[in-house]
Write a protein that holds these residues in place. Sequence first.
Motif, PDB file in Angstrom:
ATOM      1  N   ILE A 250       1.044  -1.414   0.055  1.00  0.00           N
ATOM      2  CA  ILE A 250       0.313   0.068   0.091  1.00  0.00           C
ATOM      3  C   ILE A 250       0.948   1.111  -0.186  1.00  0.00           C
ATOM      4  N   ASP A 251       0.869   2.022  -1.111  1.00  0.00           N
ATOM      5  CA  ASP A 251       1.719   3.180  -1.250  1.00  0.00           C
ATOM      6  C   ASP A 251       1.078   4.303  -0.181  1.00  0.00           C
ATOM      7  N   GLU A 252       1.983   5.006   0.512  1.00  0.00           N
ATOM      8  CA  GLU A 252       1.271   6.127   1.398  1.00  0.00           C
ATOM      9  C   GLU A 252       0.665   7.241   0.796  1.00  0.00           C
ATOM     10  N   ALA A 253      -0.380   7.753   1.222  1.00  0.00           N
ATOM     11  CA  ALA A 253      -1.093   8.951   0.593  1.00  0.00           C
ATOM     12  C   ALA A 253      -0.124  10.185   0.800  1.00  0.00           C
ATOM     13  N   ALA A 254      -0.364  10.865  -0.321  1.00  0.00           N
ATOM     14  CA  ALA A 254       0.615  12.098  -0.349  1.00  0.00           C
ATOM     15  C   ALA A 254      -0.197  13.366  -0.888  1.00  0.00           C
ATOM     16  N   PRO A 255      -0.919  13.805   0.171  1.00  0.00           N
ATOM     17  CA  PRO A 255      -1.702  15.070  -0.168  1.00  0.00           C
ATOM     18  C   PRO A 255      -0.886  16.438  -0.682  1.00  0.00           C
ATOM     19  N   ALA A 256      -1.380  16.857  -1.661  1.00  0.00           N
ATOM     20  CA  ALA A 256      -0.732  18.074  -2.248  1.00  0.00           C
ATOM     21  C   ALA A 256      -0.353  19.258  -1.321  1.00  0.00           C
ATOM     22  N   ASP A 257       0.686  19.918  -1.361  1.00  0.00           N
ATOM     23  CA  ASP A 257       0.922  20.962  -0.556  1.00  0.00           C
ATOM     24  C   ASP A 257       0.177  22.399  -1.314  1.00  0.00           C
ATOM     25  N   THR A 258      -0.899  22.731  -0.621  1.00  0.00           N
ATOM     26  CA  THR A 258      -1.641  23.799  -1.323  1.00  0.00           C
ATOM     27  C   THR A 258      -1.641  25.209  -0.543  1.00  0.00           C
ATOM     28  N   THR A 259      -0.679  25.271   0.204  1.00  0.00           N
ATOM     29  CA  THR A 259      -0.298  26.614   1.073  1.00  0.00           C
ATOM     30  C   THR A 259      -0.131  27.552   0.236  1.00  0.00           C
ATOM     31  N   GLY A 260      -1.036  28.764   0.632  1.00  0.00           N
ATOM     32  CA  GLY A 260      -0.886  30.099  -0.247  1.00  0.00           C
ATOM     33  C   GLY A 260      -2.116  30.037  -1.459  1.00  0.00           C
ATOM     34  N   ALA A 261      -2.652  28.743  -1.541  1.00  0.00           N
ATOM     35  CA  ALA A 261      -3.871  28.736  -2.584  1.00  0.00           C
ATOM     36  C   ALA A 261      -5.146  29.349  -1.971  1.00  0.00           C
ATOM     37  N   GLY A 262      -5.345  30.612  -2.203  1.00  0.00           N
ATOM     38  CA  GLY A 262      -6.435  31.252  -1.587  1.00  0.00           C
ATOM     39  C   GLY A 262      -7.621  31.700  -2.451  1.00  0.00           C
ATOM     40  N   ILE A 263      -7.565  31.282  -3.792  1.00  0.00           N
ATOM     41  CA  ILE A 263      -8.521  31.745  -4.658  1.00  0.00           C
ATOM     42  C   ILE A 263      -9.587  30.107  -4.919  1.00  0.00           C
TER      43      ILE A 263
ATOM     44  N   GLU B  35     -18.854  18.183  -3.595  1.00  0.00           N
ATOM     45  CA  GLU B  35     -18.980  17.381  -2.495  1.00  0.00           C
ATOM     46  C   GLU B  35     -19.843  16.090  -2.777  1.00  0.00           C
ATOM     47  N   ASN B  36     -20.221  15.978  -4.072  1.00  0.00           N
ATOM     48  CA  ASN B  36     -20.927  14.841  -4.543  1.00  0.00           C
ATOM     49  C   ASN B  36     -20.443  14.398  -5.941  1.00  0.00           C
ATOM     50  N   PRO B  37     -19.248  14.147  -6.082  1.00  0.00           N
ATOM     51  CA  PRO B  37     -18.654  13.515  -7.327  1.00  0.00           C
ATOM     52  C   PRO B  37     -19.265  12.216  -7.750  1.00  0.00           C
ATOM     53  N   ILE B  38     -19.372  12.180  -9.095  1.00  0.00           N
ATOM     54  CA  ILE B  38     -19.954  11.063  -9.721  1.00  0.00           C
ATOM     55  C   ILE B  38     -18.630  10.265 -10.473  1.00  0.00           C
ATOM     56  N   ASP B  39     -18.207  11.245 -11.471  1.00  0.00           N
ATOM     57  CA  ASP B  39     -16.806  10.644 -12.066  1.00  0.00           C
ATOM     58  C   ASP B  39     -15.744  11.624 -11.951  1.00  0.00           C
ATOM     59  N   PHE B  40     -14.510  10.923 -11.752  1.00  0.00           N
ATOM     60  CA  PHE B  40     -13.492  11.637 -11.977  1.00  0.00           C
ATOM     61  C   PHE B  40     -12.505  11.159 -12.891  1.00  0.00           C
ATOM     62  N   CYS B  41     -12.307  11.797 -14.113  1.00  0.00           N
ATOM     63  CA  CYS B  41     -11.606  11.211 -15.275  1.00  0.00           C
ATOM     64  C   CYS B  41     -10.254  12.114 -15.507  1.00  0.00           C
ATOM     65  N   TYR B  42      -9.267  11.304 -15.712  1.00  0.00           N
ATOM     66  CA  TYR B  42      -7.995  11.693 -15.867  1.00  0.00           C
ATOM     67  C   TYR B  42      -7.431  11.793 -17.208  1.00  0.00           C
TER      68      TYR B  42
ATOM     69  N   ALA C 169      -6.605  11.405  -1.842  1.00  0.00           N
ATOM     70  CA  ALA C 169      -5.585  12.585  -1.506  1.00  0.00           C
ATOM     71  C   ALA C 169      -5.303  13.270  -2.705  1.00  0.00           C
ATOM     72  N   MET C 170      -5.114  12.709  -3.946  1.00  0.00           N
ATOM     73  CA  MET C 170      -5.136  13.149  -5.074  1.00  0.00           C
ATOM     74  C   MET C 170      -6.490  13.802  -5.544  1.00  0.00           C
ATOM     75  N   ALA C 171      -7.523  13.276  -5.423  1.00  0.00           N
ATOM     76  CA  ALA C 171      -8.744  13.722  -5.879  1.00  0.00           C
ATOM     77  C   ALA C 171      -9.431  14.947  -5.168  1.00  0.00           C
ATOM     78  N   GLN C 172      -9.219  14.860  -3.928  1.00  0.00           N
ATOM     79  CA  GLN C 172      -9.637  15.974  -3.128  1.00  0.00           C
ATOM     80  C   GLN C 172      -8.937  17.478  -3.515  1.00  0.00           C
ATOM     81  N   GLY C 173      -7.740  17.477  -3.882  1.00  0.00           N
ATOM     82  CA  GLY C 173      -7.297  18.615  -4.606  1.00  0.00           C
ATOM     83  C   GLY C 173      -7.871  19.353  -5.548  1.00  0.00           C
ATOM     84  N   PHE C 174      -8.683  18.525  -6.258  1.00  0.00           N
ATOM     85  CA  PHE C 174      -9.128  18.946  -7.429  1.00  0.00           C
ATOM     86  C   PHE C 174     -10.867  19.203  -7.290  1.00  0.00           C
ATOM     87  N   LEU C 175     -11.225  18.389  -6.299  1.00  0.00           N
ATOM     88  CA  LEU C 175     -12.609  18.496  -6.045  1.00  0.00           C
ATOM     89  C   LEU C 175     -12.890  19.875  -5.170  1.00  0.00           C
ATOM     90  N   LYS C 176     -11.678  20.142  -4.464  1.00  0.00           N
ATOM     91  CA  LYS C 176     -11.824  21.535  -3.584  1.00  0.00           C
ATOM     92  C   LYS C 176     -10.742  22.243  -4.144  1.00  0.00           C
TER      93      LYS C 176
END
Length: 316
Positions: free
Chosen positions: A44-57, A63-70, A103-110
């Motif tokens: 199991i690879d460790e989760a690695a949340p992105a550092d979004t420090t300073g991202a204020g916009i 909050e209710n995703p259906i699909d996440f396509c990359y 951890a990756m998806a939340q950076g784009f959902l939020k």
Amino acid sequence: MKTYRIFTLAAAVGVTLVLFGCGKKAGDGSAASTVPAVELTKLIDEAAPADTTGAGISLLNLENPIDFCYSSIDTDMIFKWKEGTWIDAMDTAIPLNQERFDAMAQGFLKLSALTKEEAPQELDSYGLDKPAFTVYITDSQKGETNIYIGDKDASGNYYITLDDGIIYTIPGSLGDSLIFDYNSLVIRDSLDLNVTAADLVSAVITAEGETVRYKSSDTEAMTRIASGISRLKPQEFASYHIQSQELVSAELTEDTRKTLQAELKVNGETRLLTVYVGGYANFEGTLCYVQLDGSKMIGVVEYELVSDLLNLQEAE
């Protein structure tokens, strides 16, 4: 390409060669079949949340995703959020690492940006005419969103634009979170045993229509087999959820595979390890397909490891 065959040295002390149909194999109702199986290790690879420090916009708050396509130049992936779990839309049985993916998806959902381009130039100035990555998200409350990710700026942050065409920058670590090996998103079945010949109680190897049984007193063979078992820690995989055709292609069907069944001591308890070995995984014959009993995955390991695991000799 190398060929190999099971070692059948007739003079080996304590080794009994049994042709198919003559004698009882481990696993067919013999004593070995009552021994508890070795527990598989989960990679199991460790989760690695992105550092979004300073991202204020704030750009998105889904909050209710259906699909996440990359999508990227190398791959297209489609994931779905179903009953509180992320699944691969192409094969829902693949065990995704929920923490790693989320951890990756939340950076784009939020999604939040660092800066907004107040005097934007043409899209090609930002690499957005041919985006490096595209993320497409559907949300049951807020509909569809496209996120186009282009080049990095001088500070290592990515230029992005959404459906409104406004250009922003997001933290480099957030964009980099899309650069991953699919392997890292899956909880993989592996093995983590370190054994010696003294830990092996018995071993039964079946290959090419012949079955060879080794006892603990067969020191030379058991030493090779123990070495193979200790190095059998699959890290690469050809399949994370085996389909019948994949078993055929990998030569892992019952009538084509080679099998090791070994009784061994693990933390003072006798356990049964069953490994199925298939054909070559590359043209050079340096890699082989393997399947661990109890796993629905096909691993890829070095031929030299398999050679020891099955006590093989090069065919002349």
